[in-house]
Write a protein that holds these residues in place. Structure first.
Motif, PDB file in Angstrom:
ATOM      1  N   THR A   1       0.827  -1.204   0.000  1.00 38.64           N
ATOM      2  CA  THR A   1       0.000   0.000   0.000  1.00 38.64           C
ATOM      3  C   THR A   1       0.864   1.258   0.000  1.00 38.64           C
ATOM      4  N   LEU A   2       1.991   1.185   0.693  1.00 34.38           N
ATOM      5  CA  LEU A   2       2.902   2.326   0.772  1.00 34.38           C
ATOM      6  C   LEU A   2       3.781   2.457  -0.477  1.00 34.38           C
ATOM      7  N   GLY A   3       3.703   1.469  -1.358  1.00 35.03           N
ATOM      8  CA  GLY A   3       4.486   1.525  -2.593  1.00 35.03           C
ATOM      9  C   GLY A   3       5.884   0.973  -2.482  1.00 35.03           C
ATOM     10  N   VAL A   4       6.167   0.238  -1.401  1.00 38.88           N
ATOM     11  CA  VAL A   4       7.497  -0.327  -1.192  1.00 38.88           C
ATOM     12  C   VAL A   4       7.599  -1.666  -1.922  1.00 38.88           C
ATOM     13  N   GLU A   5       8.482  -1.741  -2.896  1.00 43.17           N
ATOM     14  CA  GLU A   5       8.682  -2.964  -3.672  1.00 43.17           C
ATOM     15  C   GLU A   5       9.950  -3.661  -3.212  1.00 43.17           C
ATOM     16  N   ILE A   6       9.810  -4.919  -2.836  1.00 43.73           N
ATOM     17  CA  ILE A   6      10.941  -5.680  -2.315  1.00 43.73           C
ATOM     18  C   ILE A   6      11.590  -6.470  -3.447  1.00 43.73           C
ATOM     19  N   ALA A   7      12.847  -6.227  -3.682  1.00 40.68           N
ATOM     20  CA  ALA A   7      13.559  -6.885  -4.772  1.00 40.68           C
ATOM     21  C   ALA A   7      13.803  -8.356  -4.469  1.00 40.68           C
ATOM     22  N   ASP A   8      13.859  -9.159  -5.524  1.00 46.36           N
ATOM     23  CA  ASP A   8      14.210 -10.563  -5.364  1.00 46.36           C
ATOM     24  C   ASP A   8      15.714 -10.673  -5.119  1.00 46.36           C
ATOM     25  N   GLY A   9      16.138 -11.789  -4.541  1.00 50.22           N
ATOM     26  CA  GLY A   9      17.568 -11.995  -4.314  1.00 50.22           C
ATOM     27  C   GLY A   9      17.828 -13.060  -3.284  1.00 50.22           C
ATOM     28  N   ARG A  10      19.076 -13.436  -3.164  1.00 52.14           N
ATOM     29  CA  ARG A  10      19.473 -14.478  -2.216  1.00 52.14           C
ATOM     30  C   ARG A  10      19.648 -13.913  -0.809  1.00 52.14           C
ATOM     31  N   ARG A  11      19.745 -12.617  -0.710  1.00 53.23           N
ATOM     32  CA  ARG A  11      19.917 -11.978   0.581  1.00 53.23           C
ATOM     33  C   ARG A  11      18.656 -12.177   1.430  1.00 53.23           C
ATOM     34  N   PRO A  12      18.801 -12.368   2.744  1.00 53.00           N
ATOM     35  CA  PRO A  12      17.626 -12.554   3.608  1.00 53.00           C
ATOM     36  C   PRO A  12      16.659 -11.374   3.520  1.00 53.00           C
ATOM     37  N   MET A  13      15.373 -11.684   3.647  1.00 53.66           N
ATOM     38  CA  MET A  13      14.361 -10.633   3.657  1.00 53.66           C
ATOM     39  C   MET A  13      14.547  -9.738   4.884  1.00 53.66           C
ATOM     40  N   LEU A  14      14.774 -10.378   6.035  1.00 56.74           N
ATOM     41  CA  LEU A  14      14.896  -9.661   7.298  1.00 56.74           C
ATOM     42  C   LEU A  14      15.925 -10.339   8.189  1.00 56.74           C
ATOM     43  N   ARG A  15      16.657  -9.551   8.891  1.00 59.75           N
ATOM     44  CA  ARG A  15      17.513 -10.075   9.945  1.00 59.75           C
ATOM     45  C   ARG A  15      17.870  -8.937  10.877  1.00 59.75           C
ATOM     46  N   ASP A  16      18.308  -9.285  12.059  1.00 55.44           N
ATOM     47  CA  ASP A  16      18.674  -8.274  13.046  1.00 55.44           C
ATOM     48  C   ASP A  16      20.085  -7.759  12.814  1.00 55.44           C
ATOM     49  N   CYS A  17      20.269  -6.485  13.112  1.00 55.04           N
ATOM     50  CA  CYS A  17      21.582  -5.851  13.027  1.00 55.04           C
ATOM     51  C   CYS A  17      21.734  -4.993  14.273  1.00 55.04           C
ATOM     52  N   LEU A  18      22.736  -5.282  15.087  1.00 53.83           N
ATOM     53  CA  LEU A  18      22.909  -4.564  16.353  1.00 53.83           C
ATOM     54  C   LEU A  18      23.279  -3.109  16.094  1.00 53.83           C
ATOM     55  N   ASP A  19      22.511  -2.221  16.684  1.00 53.67           N
ATOM     56  CA  ASP A  19      22.736  -0.788  16.521  1.00 53.67           C
ATOM     57  C   ASP A  19      23.684  -0.302  17.605  1.00 53.67           C
ATOM     58  N   TRP A  20      24.850   0.228  17.217  1.00 54.85           N
ATOM     59  CA  TRP A  20      25.856   0.587  18.211  1.00 54.85           C
ATOM     60  C   TRP A  20      25.523   1.844  18.997  1.00 54.85           C
ATOM     61  N   THR A  21      24.627   2.693  18.492  1.00 53.72           N
ATOM     62  CA  THR A  21      24.284   3.886  19.264  1.00 53.72           C
ATOM     63  C   THR A  21      23.196   3.609  20.288  1.00 53.72           C
ATOM     64  N   VAL A  22      22.230   2.776  19.920  1.00 54.51           N
ATOM     65  CA  VAL A  22      21.110   2.479  20.814  1.00 54.51           C
ATOM     66  C   VAL A  22      21.351   1.190  21.595  1.00 54.51           C
ATOM     67  N   ARG A  23      22.283   0.360  21.106  1.00 56.27           N
ATOM     68  CA  ARG A  23      22.607  -0.932  21.714  1.00 56.27           C
ATOM     69  C   ARG A  23      21.432  -1.899  21.686  1.00 56.27           C
ATOM     70  N   ARG A  24      20.580  -1.733  20.694  1.00 62.50           N
ATOM     71  CA  ARG A  24      19.486  -2.664  20.442  1.00 62.50           C
ATOM     72  C   ARG A  24      19.438  -2.921  18.947  1.00 62.50           C
ATOM     73  N   ASP A  25      18.650  -3.899  18.540  1.00 59.99           N
ATOM     74  CA  ASP A  25      18.632  -4.297  17.134  1.00 59.99           C
ATOM     75  C   ASP A  25      17.766  -3.383  16.278  1.00 59.99           C
ATOM     76  N   HIS A  26      18.248  -3.123  15.054  1.00 62.86           N
ATOM     77  CA  HIS A  26      17.399  -2.577  14.016  1.00 62.86           C
ATOM     78  C   HIS A  26      17.325  -3.624  12.897  1.00 62.86           C
ATOM     79  N   LEU A  27      16.554  -3.361  11.881  1.00 64.86           N
ATOM     80  CA  LEU A  27      16.327  -4.343  10.824  1.00 64.86           C
ATOM     81  C   LEU A  27      17.294  -4.156   9.656  1.00 64.86           C
ATOM     82  N   ALA A  28      17.819  -5.285   9.170  1.00 60.90           N
ATOM     83  CA  ALA A  28      18.625  -5.299   7.961  1.00 60.90           C
ATOM     84  C   ALA A  28      17.999  -6.304   6.998  1.00 60.90           C
ATOM     85  N   GLY A  29      18.457  -6.293   5.760  1.00 60.76           N
ATOM     86  CA  GLY A  29      17.919  -7.229   4.775  1.00 60.76           C
ATOM     87  C   GLY A  29      17.204  -6.512   3.644  1.00 60.76           C
ATOM     88  N   ARG A  30      16.553  -7.289   2.777  1.00 56.31           N
ATOM     89  CA  ARG A  30      15.918  -6.716   1.591  1.00 56.31           C
ATOM     90  C   ARG A  30      14.728  -5.815   1.914  1.00 56.31           C
TER      91      ARG A  30
END
Length: 227
Positions: free
Chosen positions: A152-181
């Motif tokens: 609905t927001l118009g966000v198109e997710i590209a195909d690929g071998r990279r994971p759709m979603l995974r956690d990435c530790l944020d060094w400023t907040v010291r909690r996870d943000h989202l990485a991936g496609r």
């Protein structure tokens, strides 16, 4: 052998000019050697030598488009390595008002390779979980509701071998943000749609137009900006 290999990798970033280039490339864009020379404040010929060393070490790759040649981070794993190492430099005592403002901007919203990081990035992960757009019961997954809202927001997710979603530790907040496609597509679309603006030095400006779409993603940007 592992010790020798680790020392060789560390030596690549031991040079301040190469480190500056890698930090510049963390904005996810492809840069010309001339642009990297400016970022590192060295001559173009010197920058070219540094790029060759970074390429040989697997940190960056060269990409040709027509008659032009560009340099970009080799893959997300390299970006994560540089991002995590950067925390030691970024957490040194801040000197001067200008540096303090820059650090605050990076802490609020910045790029981590090709996705959002900082306070906004962490809030995005929490908001999408709270609203059922993603689920972490069996590892991070995008739910049917999540696909619907992003579509609905118009966000198109590209195909690929990279994971759709995974956690990435944020060094400023010291909690996870989202990485991936998914978050990569969200950042790319957010910039093109006028929700977000790249401000240089990896800082991202969250524009007023982002309030409504981010609310759909479970993020209250007005509350997030409040002290």
């Amino acid at each position: 052998m592992e010790t020798i290999a680790l020392a060789e990798v560390a030596a690549v970033l031991a040079d301040p000019s190469r480190a500056s280039m890698c930090l510049a490339l963390l904005d996810g864009r492809a840069w010309t050697v001339t642009e990297l020379a400016g970022a590192a404040e060295v001559a173009a010929s010197t920058a070219s030598e540094h790029v060759t060393k970074l390429t040989d070490a697997g940190f960056v790759v060269r990409v040709k488009q027509g008659r032009h040649s560009y340099v970009r981070i080799a893959d997300p794993r390299v970006a994560e390595l540089i991002e995590h190492l950067a925390q030691h430099a970024e957490h040194r005592p801040v000197k001067g008002l200008r540096s303090s403002v820059r650090v605050k901007r990076l802490e609020f919203a910045r790029t981590c390779y090709d996705h959002l990081a900082g306070t906004v990035g962490v809030a995005l992960r929490e908001g999408m979980l709270a609203t059922g757009l993603i689920d972490e019961a069996d590892g991070l997954t995008l739910t049917a509701r999540g696909r619907e809202v992003l579509g609905t927001l118009g966000v198109e997710i590209a195909d690929g071998r990279r994971p759709m979603l995974r956690d990435c530790l944020d060094w400023t907040v010291r909690r996870d943000h989202l990485a991936g496609r998914v978050p990569a597509a969200l950042l790319s679309h957010g910039v093109s749609a006028g929700w977000l603006s790249r401000e240089g030095n990896r800082a991202v400006k969250v524009l007023p137009a982002a309030e409504r779409p981010f609310a759909d993603l479970g993020v209250d940007l007005v509350a997030l900006r409040s002290p």
